[in-house]
Design a protein around this motif. Sequence first.
Motif, PDB file in Angstrom:
ATOM      1  N   ASN A 146     -48.874   9.472  60.554  1.00 27.90           N
ATOM      2  CA  ASN A 146     -48.936   8.060  60.942  1.00 27.90           C
ATOM      3  C   ASN A 146     -47.494   7.586  61.083  1.00 27.90           C
ATOM      4  N   LEU A 147     -47.068   7.318  62.309  1.00 24.38           N
ATOM      5  CA  LEU A 147     -45.653   7.090  62.586  1.00 24.38           C
ATOM      6  C   LEU A 147     -45.092   5.868  61.866  1.00 24.38           C
ATOM      7  N   LEU A 148     -45.853   4.775  61.834  1.00 23.06           N
ATOM      8  CA  LEU A 148     -45.344   3.579  61.165  1.00 23.06           C
ATOM      9  C   LEU A 148     -45.328   3.761  59.649  1.00 23.06           C
ATOM     10  N   TYR A 149     -46.382   4.348  59.111  1.00 22.27           N
ATOM     11  CA  TYR A 149     -46.434   4.620  57.676  1.00 22.27           C
ATOM     12  C   TYR A 149     -45.241   5.474  57.260  1.00 22.27           C
ATOM     13  N   VAL A 205     -38.657   7.022  66.954  1.00 20.33           N
ATOM     14  CA  VAL A 205     -39.290   5.731  66.718  1.00 20.33           C
ATOM     15  C   VAL A 205     -38.196   4.735  66.327  1.00 20.33           C
ATOM     16  N   THR A 206     -38.142   3.630  67.058  1.00 19.46           N
ATOM     17  CA  THR A 206     -37.089   2.649  66.818  1.00 19.46           C
ATOM     18  C   THR A 206     -37.667   1.241  66.710  1.00 19.46           C
ATOM     19  N   ILE A 207     -36.923   0.403  65.985  1.00 20.33           N
ATOM     20  CA  ILE A 207     -37.155  -1.044  66.054  1.00 20.33           C
ATOM     21  C   ILE A 207     -36.311  -1.536  67.207  1.00 20.33           C
ATOM     22  N   ASN A 208     -36.938  -2.079  68.233  1.00 18.27           N
ATOM     23  CA  ASN A 208     -36.265  -2.347  69.490  1.00 18.27           C
ATOM     24  C   ASN A 208     -35.278  -3.496  69.387  1.00 18.27           C
ATOM     25  N   GLN A 209     -34.069  -3.241  69.851  1.00 16.98           N
ATOM     26  CA  GLN A 209     -33.032  -4.263  69.866  1.00 16.98           C
ATOM     27  C   GLN A 209     -32.881  -4.898  71.260  1.00 16.98           C
ATOM     28  N   ASN A 210     -33.712  -4.497  72.179  1.00 18.78           N
ATOM     29  CA  ASN A 210     -33.614  -4.973  73.560  1.00 18.78           C
ATOM     30  C   ASN A 210     -34.479  -6.210  73.748  1.00 18.78           C
ATOM     31  N   PRO A 211     -33.884  -7.390  73.980  1.00 21.59           N
ATOM     32  CA  PRO A 211     -34.681  -8.627  74.089  1.00 21.59           C
ATOM     33  C   PRO A 211     -35.592  -8.657  75.302  1.00 21.59           C
ATOM     34  N   ASP A 212     -35.361  -7.756  76.279  1.00 18.07           N
ATOM     35  CA  ASP A 212     -36.222  -7.728  77.463  1.00 18.07           C
ATOM     36  C   ASP A 212     -37.542  -7.012  77.203  1.00 18.07           C
ATOM     37  N   MET A 213     -37.595  -6.242  76.104  1.00 14.87           N
ATOM     38  CA  MET A 213     -38.828  -5.537  75.786  1.00 14.87           C
ATOM     39  C   MET A 213     -39.854  -6.500  75.203  1.00 14.87           C
ATOM     40  N   GLN A 214     -41.125  -6.228  75.456  1.00 16.38           N
ATOM     41  CA  GLN A 214     -42.198  -7.113  75.005  1.00 16.38           C
ATOM     42  C   GLN A 214     -42.774  -6.701  73.661  1.00 16.38           C
ATOM     43  N   ARG A 215     -42.231  -5.656  73.037  1.00 20.84           N
ATOM     44  CA  ARG A 215     -42.716  -5.243  71.731  1.00 20.84           C
ATOM     45  C   ARG A 215     -41.548  -4.861  70.847  1.00 20.84           C
ATOM     46  N   THR A 216     -41.753  -4.964  69.552  1.00 17.65           N
ATOM     47  CA  THR A 216     -40.669  -4.705  68.609  1.00 17.65           C
ATOM     48  C   THR A 216     -40.436  -3.217  68.434  1.00 17.65           C
ATOM     49  N   LEU A 217     -41.518  -2.448  68.336  1.00 14.82           N
ATOM     50  CA  LEU A 217     -41.406  -0.996  68.214  1.00 14.82           C
ATOM     51  C   LEU A 217     -41.440  -0.348  69.588  1.00 14.82           C
ATOM     52  N   ASN A 218     -40.902   0.849  69.687  1.00 15.44           N
ATOM     53  CA  ASN A 218     -40.957   1.559  70.962  1.00 15.44           C
ATOM     54  C   ASN A 218     -42.245   2.353  71.135  1.00 15.44           C
ATOM     55  N   ILE A 219     -43.154   2.285  70.161  1.00 15.81           N
ATOM     56  CA  ILE A 219     -44.470   2.924  70.325  1.00 15.81           C
ATOM     57  C   ILE A 219     -45.472   1.853  70.729  1.00 15.81           C
ATOM     58  N   ASP A 220     -46.448   2.238  71.531  1.00 17.64           N
ATOM     59  CA  ASP A 220     -47.379   1.277  72.106  1.00 17.64           C
ATOM     60  C   ASP A 220     -48.353   0.698  71.085  1.00 17.64           C
ATOM     61  N   ASN A 221     -48.676   1.481  70.086  1.00 14.17           N
ATOM     62  CA  ASN A 221     -49.764   1.107  69.192  1.00 14.17           C
ATOM     63  C   ASN A 221     -49.426   1.572  67.785  1.00 14.17           C
ATOM     64  N   ILE A 222     -49.527   0.681  66.788  1.00  8.67           N
ATOM     65  CA  ILE A 222     -49.161   1.074  65.427  1.00  8.67           C
ATOM     66  C   ILE A 222     -50.111   2.116  64.869  1.00  8.67           C
ATOM     67  N   GLN A 223     -51.263   2.310  65.524  1.00  7.11           N
ATOM     68  CA  GLN A 223     -52.197   3.330  65.052  1.00  7.11           C
ATOM     69  C   GLN A 223     -51.932   4.691  65.701  1.00  7.11           C
ATOM     70  N   GLU A 224     -50.830   4.820  66.438  1.00  8.25           N
ATOM     71  CA  GLU A 224     -50.521   6.103  67.044  1.00  8.25           C
ATOM     72  C   GLU A 224     -50.207   7.142  65.967  1.00  8.25           C
ATOM     73  N   HIS A 225     -50.785   8.309  66.140  1.00  2.00           N
ATOM     74  CA  HIS A 225     -50.567   9.417  65.216  1.00  2.00           C
ATOM     75  C   HIS A 225     -49.944  10.575  65.969  1.00  2.00           C
ATOM     76  N   PHE A 226     -48.866  11.121  65.430  1.00  2.11           N
ATOM     77  CA  PHE A 226     -48.340  12.376  65.939  1.00  2.11           C
ATOM     78  C   PHE A 226     -49.153  13.496  65.311  1.00  2.11           C
ATOM     79  N   ILE A 227     -49.731  14.343  66.152  1.00  2.00           N
ATOM     80  CA  ILE A 227     -50.524  15.471  65.673  1.00  2.00           C
ATOM     81  C   ILE A 227     -49.914  16.755  66.211  1.00  2.00           C
TER      82      ILE A 227
END
Length: 382
Positions: free
Chosen positions: A130-133, A36-58
């Motif tokens: 919870n990946l962001l948490y 999980v990264t905070i994206n440094q690529n200005p071409d990306m449309q989101r700050t995180l590399n995960i699609d949804n902040i509610q994503e859970h690794f199970i």
Amino acid sequence: MTFVKELVQKLGGISSSQLAMPYYMYFDETNNVKRVTINQNPDMQRTLNIDNIQEHFILGGIATKEFEEPLIWDDLKRIVGISEKSPQQEIKSGSVYKGDFLHALRSKKLTLILDLIQNKHWYIHYEDVNLLYYSLVDIIDSLLYNSSYNKMFWNPGVFFGLKDEFYRIFVSDLEKNLERLMQFDYPDVKKKDLHAFREFIAEMIFKYYTKGGGFNQYTALLVGVLKDSEENQRDLVFVQDEQKGILINDFEHFYTTRLCVLASSNLVLDNEGDIITYLQSTPLFMDKKELTNYQFVDSKSNTFIQISDVVVSLLSKYFAFVDKAWEEIKAELDQLTGTALQNLHTLNKILSYSENENKLFCNQVERIGVIDNFWQVVRNYQ
């Protein structure tokens, strides 16, 4: 890894007898994004590399007390109503249900699988992250470390309440707060920037509550902890000298922790190349003995792994669903009827008897508000 087991036992209130209980446990995973990264690529449309902040690794699945041979594929096909002529080679969650949690509950194929689990009295077990948490709470740990508030580490109600409050404040203006984290190279905050970093946290709290956020005991504690850190110019040890922009570097530790905590059981996991390679190069030891109680298999060869895939994907949707106000959750659940309501009741019964069997089956790295909501739904909708 003996220390890890002892720490989990102490913080989780797990008894020695529960740790020693042997089971046959089958695992699959969902949302293993590797990093999980905070994206440094200005071409990306989101700050995180995960699609949804509610994503859970199970990481989890089903467990049995006694050894049972997995169902043969033809029998599982028959149980879930797959045609004998179908070329399908295994059960996957996507072939059982679609959509979010409430839509998934409408599936009659899910009814058949949940009835199978309940009738066999198999257990459900899981590690929920919870990946962001998980990526943010090192900030709270850093503020408490070596502070006059450090006794909070051993008061779970206060400790996790404080983390819950911080997380809620942060996600209330998520994109702006993530952008600020990037400016500080989080989690590699430089010593010269610590004052500005604490100012950012203070501003974040102030903005949240001036926009109508309710002030409570955890808010007051958060302000007090922040003030203590600033006045004493304390280092923030867990968010310094780390890799810039890397919130979670790998997922291996989620696996190794689970393998060690469940060292008394026989564990069968779906093939995961990164994890297999890691364990081959880094063997696990418990009480000076190498752990050999686990194996990796191809899911196509083991129907228990396939059923575990259905379970973990459903749980991921469940945890995302309860990540909101209780009133909203209740209003939506009270509208359920028919198959959806039946499936919710059956799932909750299985979760309830699984947790009663052994607290090790249910582990969540999640804000306390979501955990409370989840168990309130489990208890109230059976």
